[in-house]
Design an enzyme around this catalytic site. Structure first.
Site, short mmCIF file in Angstrom:
data_model
loop_
_atom_site.label_atom_id
_atom_site.label_comp_id
_atom_site.label_asym_id
_atom_site.label_seq_id
_atom_site.Cartn_x
_atom_site.Cartn_y
_atom_site.Cartn_z
N SER A 39 0.76 -0.91 0.04
CA SER A 39 -0.02 0.04 0.03
C SER A 39 0.89 1.33 -0.04
O SER A 39 0.75 2.00 0.94
CB SER A 39 -1.02 -0.21 1.05
OG SER A 39 -0.10 0.12 2.50
N HIS A 141 -3.10 -6.04 2.38
CA HIS A 141 -2.35 -7.00 2.92
C HIS A 141 -2.84 -8.38 2.95
O HIS A 141 -2.09 -9.26 3.14
CB HIS A 141 -1.61 -6.57 4.23
CG HIS A 141 -0.68 -5.53 4.47
ND1 HIS A 141 -0.23 -5.11 5.15
CD2 HIS A 141 -0.07 -4.78 3.25
CE1 HIS A 141 0.45 -3.61 5.03
NE2 HIS A 141 0.58 -3.84 3.69
N GLU A 150 -4.64 -2.38 9.34
CA GLU A 150 -3.72 -3.18 10.30
C GLU A 150 -4.52 -2.78 11.73
O GLU A 150 -4.68 -1.69 11.95
CB GLU A 150 -2.63 -2.58 10.44
CG GLU A 150 -1.43 -2.99 9.16
CD GLU A 150 -0.35 -2.12 9.10
OE1 GLU A 150 0.03 -1.75 10.04
OE2 GLU A 150 0.09 -1.90 7.95
N GLU A 191 2.30 -9.31 6.77
CA GLU A 191 3.03 -8.92 7.89
C GLU A 191 2.73 -9.94 9.09
O GLU A 191 3.15 -9.54 10.30
CB GLU A 191 2.75 -7.53 8.32
CG GLU A 191 2.93 -6.62 7.42
CD GLU A 191 2.67 -4.93 7.48
OE1 GLU A 191 1.97 -4.89 8.48
OE2 GLU A 191 3.02 -4.23 6.94
N ASP A 227 -3.57 0.97 11.41
CA ASP A 227 -3.27 1.81 10.35
C ASP A 227 -4.26 1.53 9.23
O ASP A 227 -4.58 0.47 8.84
CB ASP A 227 -2.00 1.12 9.99
CG ASP A 227 -1.64 1.99 8.38
OD1 ASP A 227 -2.37 2.86 8.10
OD2 ASP A 227 -0.61 1.16 8.21
N GLU A 268 -3.03 5.86 12.23
CA GLU A 268 -2.10 6.13 11.24
C GLU A 268 -3.04 6.08 9.90
O GLU A 268 -3.95 5.37 9.87
CB GLU A 268 -1.13 4.95 11.07
CG GLU A 268 -0.26 4.90 9.69
CD GLU A 268 0.72 3.85 9.68
OE1 GLU A 268 1.33 3.46 10.89
OE2 GLU A 268 1.45 3.43 8.79
N ASP A 295 1.50 8.40 7.35
CA ASP A 295 2.42 7.38 6.52
C ASP A 295 2.33 7.68 4.94
O ASP A 295 3.45 8.68 4.42
CB ASP A 295 2.25 5.98 6.81
CG ASP A 295 2.77 5.03 5.80
OD1 ASP A 295 3.68 5.32 5.18
OD2 ASP A 295 2.26 4.02 5.97
N LYS A 320 9.88 5.54 7.13
CA LYS A 320 10.31 4.34 6.41
C LYS A 320 11.64 4.72 5.44
O LYS A 320 11.31 5.50 4.43
CB LYS A 320 9.26 3.67 5.41
CG LYS A 320 7.99 3.39 6.27
CD LYS A 320 6.70 3.21 5.41
CE LYS A 320 5.55 2.29 5.90
NZ LYS A 320 4.20 2.17 5.23
N HIS A 348 8.87 -1.13 9.33
CA HIS A 348 9.05 -1.99 8.30
C HIS A 348 8.10 -1.87 7.15
O HIS A 348 7.31 -0.76 7.25
CB HIS A 348 8.53 -3.45 9.12
CG HIS A 348 7.49 -3.65 9.44
ND1 HIS A 348 6.53 -4.79 9.44
CD2 HIS A 348 6.16 -2.82 9.37
CE1 HIS A 348 5.62 -4.80 9.99
NE2 HIS A 348 5.05 -3.63 9.59
N LYS A 371 7.37 -0.17 14.44
CA LYS A 371 6.11 -0.97 14.01
C LYS A 371 6.90 -2.09 13.13
O LYS A 371 7.20 -1.62 12.08
CB LYS A 371 5.46 0.01 13.22
CG LYS A 371 4.05 -0.50 12.73
CD LYS A 371 3.33 0.49 11.71
CE LYS A 371 2.53 -0.16 10.80
NZ LYS A 371 1.79 0.76 9.71
P1 PGA Z 1 3.18 -1.06 3.11
O1 PGA Z 1 2.03 -1.25 4.26
O2 PGA Z 1 4.51 -1.48 3.28
O3 PGA Z 1 2.54 -2.26 1.94
O4 PGA Z 1 3.15 -0.08 2.38
C1 PGA Z 1 2.64 -0.92 5.52
C2 PGA Z 1 1.77 0.45 5.95
O5 PGA Z 1 1.11 0.97 5.10
O6 PGA Z 1 2.19 1.11 6.99
ZN ZN Z 2 0.76 2.72 6.76
#
Ligand code: PGA
Ligand code: ZN
Length: 393
Positions: A39, A141, A150, A191, A227, A268, A295, A320, A348, A371
């Protein structure tokens, strides 16, 4: 100085190809791999096909880096930018860039006989982050599971990361038991979170129950977060959940209601990645009791974080490294956020390797949470490294 660089294609946790980099100096060695998202935010740095990007890098980029000083991270990362020549790393590939940038720091730390968190964080790096782990999930996911991507837990009452890691794993296990009792046990998403065909409300209820059980057993307070990955739900008009459609205003009210109903400590991407104003409305309502984290909104990008500061869009920034491409840019994003009074959470990606670098970055840079899931080989690589780091601190 750098004597040799190796780039290779390796597997990630989804079975996709990704980039691994190794950097050798006279007295140091660093290895790092690029993760990848499902995503992904629209404004993230762009990855290239690993095989093609590596072939290209071997021709010009790699030779140009030989002889550089790994202890001058800023110059090394500037060379990556220069060689790339685009604003989003689509030239050399953000996956090649982030693997090289992190390998550079690890080689420098190794040449100084220092742990990476100590090299980057210095003498005063003294606290590990608490683990923020997802126990139920769906969205991009996992198919046919929850709409919210999430459902996370964080052991807010834990004495440190080590205790927290085991508490989160206990919640993950207890959730399994409850799902089983309800005849809803499923497989896991990318995940490692359970991916049952249940509603978002049921996910909140199951986790509430699991948290109560685990808190009782361990005497550790655990709280919930989410999230939403709301850009995946937004169709330009409404937020499309499996069982509902919400307007922008409905979504803001719904999120504020979830914060209170479930005592959420972390939310998030509750809103579409372009809607800084809606983020600001929600943040205004709940920032005294909950972290509103960007994010896809911020993509670890200083320009977007600046816009977030100006608009009061959030009080937390997800970090990230592969969203922005270099360690220097990652550091700048963290510094800007923290200087503006925002919390930072190191994260991650859904596609991961056993690379554990983010455990060191989160500790070195004073992130409040890391996270990185709760179970699964590529997730525990980070969590177990965190346990080792906490022992050294
Ligand atoms: P992604 O998801 O690594 O698939 O982008 C993680 C997130 O959205 O935090
Ligand atoms: Zn996210």
């Amino acid at each position: 100085t750098i004597e040799q660089i190796t780039l290779r294609t390796i597997l990630d946790s989804r079975g996709n190809e990704t980039v691994e980099a190794e950097i050798y100096t006279e007295s140091g060695f660093g290895r790092a791999a690029a993760p990848s998202g499902a995503s992904t935010g629209t404004y993230e740095a762009k990855v290239r096909s690993p095989r093609e990007a590596i072939e290209d890098a071997k021709r010009t980029l790699i030779p140009s880096l030989i002889g550089e000083d790994t202890r001058d991270q800023i110059t090394f990362d500037a060379l990556l930018r220069e060689s790339d020549g685009t604003p989003d790393f689509s030239g050399i590939g953000a996956n090649v860039a982030v693997a090289l940038s992190l390998a550079c720091a690890k080689a420098a730390a190794s040449s100084l006989n220092l742990e990476l968190f100590r090299y980057l964080g210095g003498a005063f790096a003294s606290e590990t982050p608490l683990p923020l782990g997802n126990v139920i999930g769906g969205g991009a996911h996992a198919p046919n599971a929850t709409s919210i991507q999430e459902f996370l837990v964080v052991p807010t009452g834990a004495s440190g990361a080590t205790e927290g890691v085991f508490v989160n794993a206990a919640v993950h296990k207890t959730v399994k038991k409850i799902l089983q009792e309800r005849g809803k046990l499923s497989g896991k998403g990318d995940e490692g979170a359970w991916a049952p065909a249940i509603s978002d409300v049921e996910a909140f209820e199951i986790i509430s129950e699991a948290i109560a059980t685990v808190s009782d057993e361990t005497n550790v307070e655990v709280r919930m977060g989410v999230d939403v990955a709301a850009s995946e739900l937004w169709d330009g008009e409404r937020y499309r959940y499996r069982d509902a459609a919400r307007t922008r205003e409905d979504q803001i009210a719904y999120m504020a209601d979830l914060v209170d109903r479930y005592n959420l400590v972390y939310v998030e991407d509750p809103l579409f990645e372009e809607d800084f104003e809606a983020f600001a409305e929600l943040t205004d309502q709940v920032s005294d009791r909950c972290l509103i984290c960007g994010d896809d909104l911020f993509v670890t990008n200083v320009e977007r974080i600046t816009r977030g500061i100006e608009t009061c869009a959030a009080n937390c920034v997800l970090i990230k490294p592969n969203q922005i491409g270099t360690l220097t840019d990652t550091f700048e994003a963290i510094r800007l956020a923290q200087e503006s009074g925002m919390e930072t959470v190191m994260s991650h990606r859904s596609g991961e390797t056993t690379d554990a670098t983010i455990a060191h970055l989160a500790t070195a840079f004073g992130c409040i949470f890391i996270k990185t899931g709760a179970v699964g080989g590529e997730r525990i690589a980070k969590l177990n490294e965190l346990i080792r780091i906490e022992e050294l601190i």
